[in-house]
Design a protein around this motif. Structure first.
Motif, PDB file in Angstrom:
ATOM      1  N   UNK A  42       5.707  -0.052  -0.806  1.00  0.00           N
ATOM      2  CA  UNK A  42       5.847   1.097   0.094  1.00  0.00           C
ATOM      3  C   UNK A  42       5.634   0.722   1.560  1.00  0.00           C
ATOM      4  N   UNK A  43       5.425  -0.552   1.868  1.00  0.00           N
ATOM      5  CA  UNK A  43       5.250  -0.985   3.249  1.00  0.00           C
ATOM      6  C   UNK A  43       3.804  -1.128   3.664  1.00  0.00           C
ATOM      7  N   UNK A  44       2.871  -0.724   2.811  1.00  0.00           N
ATOM      8  CA  UNK A  44       1.457  -0.862   3.156  1.00  0.00           C
ATOM      9  C   UNK A  44       0.976  -2.273   2.820  1.00  0.00           C
ATOM     10  N   UNK A  45      -0.145  -2.634   3.407  1.00  0.00           N
ATOM     11  CA  UNK A  45      -0.755  -3.945   3.179  1.00  0.00           C
ATOM     12  C   UNK A  45      -2.093  -3.721   2.492  1.00  0.00           C
ATOM     13  N   UNK A  46      -2.297  -4.351   1.332  1.00  0.00           N
ATOM     14  CA  UNK A  46      -3.581  -4.230   0.650  1.00  0.00           C
ATOM     15  C   UNK A  46      -4.445  -5.443   0.993  1.00  0.00           C
ATOM     16  N   UNK A  47      -5.761  -5.238   1.021  1.00  0.00           N
ATOM     17  CA  UNK A  47      -6.680  -6.321   1.355  1.00  0.00           C
ATOM     18  C   UNK A  47      -7.875  -6.287   0.425  1.00  0.00           C
ATOM     19  N   UNK A  48      -8.565  -7.432   0.361  1.00  0.00           N
ATOM     20  CA  UNK A  48      -9.758  -7.571  -0.478  1.00  0.00           C
ATOM     21  C   UNK A  48     -10.635  -8.669   0.109  1.00  0.00           C
ATOM     22  N   UNK A  49     -11.940  -8.408   0.175  1.00  0.00           N
ATOM     23  CA  UNK A  49     -12.899  -9.429   0.599  1.00  0.00           C
ATOM     24  C   UNK A  49     -14.235  -9.146  -0.071  1.00  0.00           C
TER      25      UNK A  49
END
Length: 105
Positions: A42-49
């Protein structure tokens, strides 16, 4: 196909890139792990830390002492999304604790 100056969908938008760089700088400053980014359909960016810290559980009572404290390692996994317009939605962090040293009883 992207037009002139528009986002073609293959790379993050300028707002997303700004927030991604800010996350990298903040995590480096506080000693947390480097965030992992992924592009969604959908164009979003997912992140994880992840963040780690040592926590002491202090037992109450009349005769207190530091040798009676339990020592835990708390690991938090933080995930979220950065929308196309720059809105950042962070999920609740998932916390796990592992016992390092049990205090004297």
């Amino acid at each position: 196909m992207g037009g002139r100056g528009g986002s073609s969908g293959l790379s993050p938008s300028s707002e997303q890139q700004r927030l991604m760089d800010g996350l990298k700088r903040r995590n480096e400053h506080y000693g947390w792990s480097v965030p992992k980014f992924g592009k969604n359909k959908d164009g979003s960016v997912s992140y994880e830390y992840t963040r780690e810290k040592i926590v002491h559980h202090v037992h109450g009572g009349k005769m207190q002492g530091p040798e009676k404290n339990d020592i835990y390692r708390r690991t938090e996994v933080v995930t979220g999304k950065i929308m196309k317009d720059g809105l950042r939605r962070e999920n609740k962090p998932v916390k796990t604790e592992t016992l390092i040293k049990r205090g004297k009883r």
